[in-house]
Design a protein around this motif. Structure first.
Motif, short mmCIF file in Angstrom:
data_model
loop_
_atom_site.label_atom_id
_atom_site.label_comp_id
_atom_site.label_asym_id
_atom_site.label_seq_id
_atom_site.Cartn_x
_atom_site.Cartn_y
_atom_site.Cartn_z
N PRO A 1 40.95 29.57 49.32
CA PRO A 1 40.86 30.43 50.49
C PRO A 1 42.18 30.45 51.26
CG PRO A 1 38.90 29.08 50.31
CD PRO A 1 39.86 28.57 49.28
N GLY A 2 42.52 31.61 51.80
CA GLY A 2 43.75 31.75 52.55
C GLY A 2 44.39 33.09 52.31
N THR A 3 45.55 33.31 52.93
CA THR A 3 46.29 34.56 52.80
C THR A 3 47.58 34.31 52.02
OG1 THR A 3 45.41 35.44 54.87
CG2 THR A 3 47.45 36.42 54.04
N TYR A 4 47.81 35.14 51.02
CA TYR A 4 48.99 35.06 50.17
C TYR A 4 49.82 36.32 50.43
CZ TYR A 4 46.12 31.53 47.86
OH TYR A 4 45.33 30.41 47.60
N THR A 5 51.01 36.15 50.96
CA THR A 5 51.81 37.29 51.39
C THR A 5 52.92 37.59 50.39
OG1 THR A 5 51.36 36.78 53.71
CG2 THR A 5 53.24 38.22 53.24
N GLY A 6 52.97 38.83 49.94
CA GLY A 6 53.99 39.24 48.99
C GLY A 6 53.62 40.56 48.37
N SER A 7 54.52 41.11 47.56
CA SER A 7 54.23 42.30 46.77
C SER A 7 54.06 41.80 45.34
CB SER A 7 55.38 43.30 46.89
OG SER A 7 54.99 44.59 46.52
N PHE A 8 52.83 41.47 44.97
CA PHE A 8 52.55 40.72 43.76
C PHE A 8 52.43 41.65 42.55
CE2 PHE A 8 50.83 38.20 47.27
CZ PHE A 8 51.52 37.01 47.08
N SER A 9 52.92 41.21 41.40
CA SER A 9 52.82 42.04 40.20
C SER A 9 52.81 41.18 38.96
CB SER A 9 53.98 43.04 40.13
OG SER A 9 55.21 42.36 39.93
N SER A 10 52.31 41.76 37.87
CA SER A 10 52.32 41.09 36.57
C SER A 10 52.43 42.13 35.47
CB SER A 10 51.05 40.27 36.37
OG SER A 10 51.09 39.62 35.10
N ASP A 11 53.24 41.82 34.47
CA ASP A 11 53.37 42.65 33.27
C ASP A 11 52.64 42.04 32.08
OD1 ASP A 11 55.00 44.24 34.81
OD2 ASP A 11 56.87 43.50 33.95
N LEU A 12 51.87 40.99 32.32
CA LEU A 12 51.19 40.30 31.23
C LEU A 12 50.00 41.11 30.73
CD1 LEU A 12 51.20 36.70 32.72
CD2 LEU A 12 52.83 37.68 31.08
N LYS A 13 49.59 40.83 29.50
CA LYS A 13 48.44 41.49 28.89
C LYS A 13 47.42 40.45 28.46
CE LYS A 13 51.06 45.40 27.02
NZ LYS A 13 51.39 46.17 25.78
N GLY A 14 46.15 40.73 28.75
CA GLY A 14 45.08 39.98 28.14
C GLY A 14 44.71 40.62 26.82
N THR A 15 43.60 40.19 26.27
CA THR A 15 43.08 40.79 25.05
C THR A 15 41.61 41.10 25.24
OG1 THR A 15 42.39 38.70 24.01
CG2 THR A 15 44.70 39.38 23.69
N ALA A 16 41.04 41.84 24.28
CA ALA A 16 39.62 42.17 24.38
C ALA A 16 38.76 40.92 24.42
CB ALA A 16 39.23 43.06 23.21
N GLY A 17 39.13 39.91 23.66
CA GLY A 17 38.35 38.68 23.63
C GLY A 17 38.74 37.68 24.69
N ALA A 18 39.88 37.91 25.38
CA ALA A 18 40.36 36.93 26.35
C ALA A 18 41.17 37.64 27.44
CB ALA A 18 41.20 35.88 25.66
N PRO A 19 40.49 38.31 28.36
CA PRO A 19 41.21 38.95 29.47
C PRO A 19 41.85 37.90 30.38
CG PRO A 19 38.86 39.05 29.84
CD PRO A 19 39.03 38.52 28.46
N ILE A 20 42.82 38.33 31.16
CA ILE A 20 43.37 37.49 32.22
C ILE A 20 42.63 37.82 33.50
CG2 ILE A 20 45.43 36.90 33.54
CD1 ILE A 20 47.09 37.87 31.14
N THR A 21 42.22 36.77 34.22
CA THR A 21 41.43 36.95 35.42
C THR A 21 42.19 36.45 36.64
OG1 THR A 21 39.35 36.70 34.21
CG2 THR A 21 39.28 36.29 36.57
N ILE A 22 42.10 37.18 37.74
CA ILE A 22 42.55 36.68 39.03
C ILE A 22 41.36 36.78 39.99
CG2 ILE A 22 43.58 38.94 39.58
CD1 ILE A 22 45.57 37.38 41.39
N THR A 23 41.02 35.67 40.65
CA THR A 23 39.78 35.60 41.41
C THR A 23 39.90 34.56 42.52
OG1 THR A 23 37.38 35.36 41.20
CG2 THR A 23 38.74 33.86 39.90
#
Length: 343
Positions: free
Chosen positions: A77-99
């Protein structure tokens, strides 16, 4: 004849615990035919070892550059300040999650100011973005060339322009179970809730197809259209959403809940509330911006509470077209104008 919406060079028009399992597979049926498979397939990380727990901005920035398919970036919990980005790729069997570590206390991804940047930009396939808040940036969530991604359980608010944008070929992606409000803080005519595709000549891949917007609460104070479906997009599905018309501004021709310029969109089982905002000319609109586009769309079983009897449920302009069935409005008033085939 209605004025054509213009575009700018930026592509915007101017006229408890870690997430341990995610398995999503959905098939929609419309009429007698099956719709394209819009599912986000595969499973997220299954063990604590595959989770990256962050409580600082620097940790989040690093994780967005280094997470592997199947990993979960889990935010305290908290506030994260920035202009966040990612060029990474998940896969059909293993997506990348941010939560969020605790969905009851969602982490907040905040930009630097409503006049610039974005809260989160993803430029890779197979992501799951869930149980987070996004705010204080020109754009909230931006999917660029990110297909088969899922946005779920988010809140996006206080943005300078649009809240969520499916852009640059992003297809077969979904936003659901979310809340969008208070957009267009620096440009009322550009404050869409969800923006699908790009305007003609914007420089992005316009083939942004078969995206889903489901069970999203829109408004109040979304200053442009709640959903703008651009030309050269195919098969956008909008279902079970709620539209609150308070705050639609009329700026840059923003005078409807949904504006469709693509083909084969399905708009069904939604509710819209005008709430005495007479800027709203039609609940749903269609336009032909490019010849051959803005046609073969469907509006099914939508319920509109339109306080102005002169407001139409659907307005189809120029050579755009749609079929309509099971739509109701309260109180009684105008229903359809233009090339709308009522069944």
């Amino acid at each position: 004849m209605r004025a054509v919406k213009l575009w700018s060079a930026g592509g915007k028009r101017r006229v408890g615990g870690f997430l341990s399992l995610m398995a999503l597979s959905t098939m929609f049926i419309t009429g007698a035919h099956a719709e394209p498979d819009r599912s986000v397939n595969g499973e997220a990380a299954k063990s604590a070892e595959s989770a990256i727990l962050c409580s600082t901005t620097s940790c989040l920035q690093k994780a967005l550059k280094n997470a592997a398919p199947g990993q979960s970036i889990t935010l305290s919990p908290g506030t994260y300040t920035g202009s966040f980005s990612s060029d990474l790729k998940g896969t059909a069997g293993a997506p990348i999650t941010i939560t969020s570590q605790d969905p009851s206390q969602p982490a907040v991804l905040s930009g630097y100011a409503v006049g610039s940047g974005y809260s989160l930009r993803i430029r890779g396939d197979y992501w799951v973005i869930r149980d987070l808040k996004f705010t204080n940036a020109q754009k909230g969530i931006l999917l660029d060339n990110s297909s088969h991604s899922l946005i779920k359980g988010v809140e996006v608010y206080n943005t300078g322009f649009e809240a969520v944008h499916f852009r640059d070929g992003s297809s077969y992606s979904t936003i659901e179970d979310s809340y969008i409000h208070d957009t267009g803080k620096t440009g009322a005519g550009y404050g869409e809730g969800v923006y699908v595709g790009s305007a003609e000549g914007g420089g992005y891949n316009q083939n942004t197809h078969y995206n889903t917007i489901r069970n999203v609460k829109f408004g109040p104070n979304i200053t442009a259209e709640h959903i703008d479906i651009k030309e050269r997009t195919i098969g956008t599905l909008v279902e079970n959403c709620t539209f609150n018309g308070v705050g639609i501004s009329g700026a840059n021709y923003a005078d409807s809940f949904i504006d469709v310029k693509g083909n084969q969109a399905v708009i069904r089982n939604n509710k819209g509330y005008q709430n005495n905002n007479n800027v709203i000319v039609d609940a749903f609109q269609l336009h032909e911006i490019v010849s051959g586009w803005g046609i073969n769309n469907q509006f099914l079983n939508n319920t509109l509470y339109l306080t102005n009897p002169d407001t139409y449920v659907i307005g189809a302009y120029s050579n755009s077209s749609a079929s309509a069935a099971g739509n109701t409005r309260n109180p009684a008033g105008n229903m359809y104008r233009g090339n709308v085939s009522a069944q």
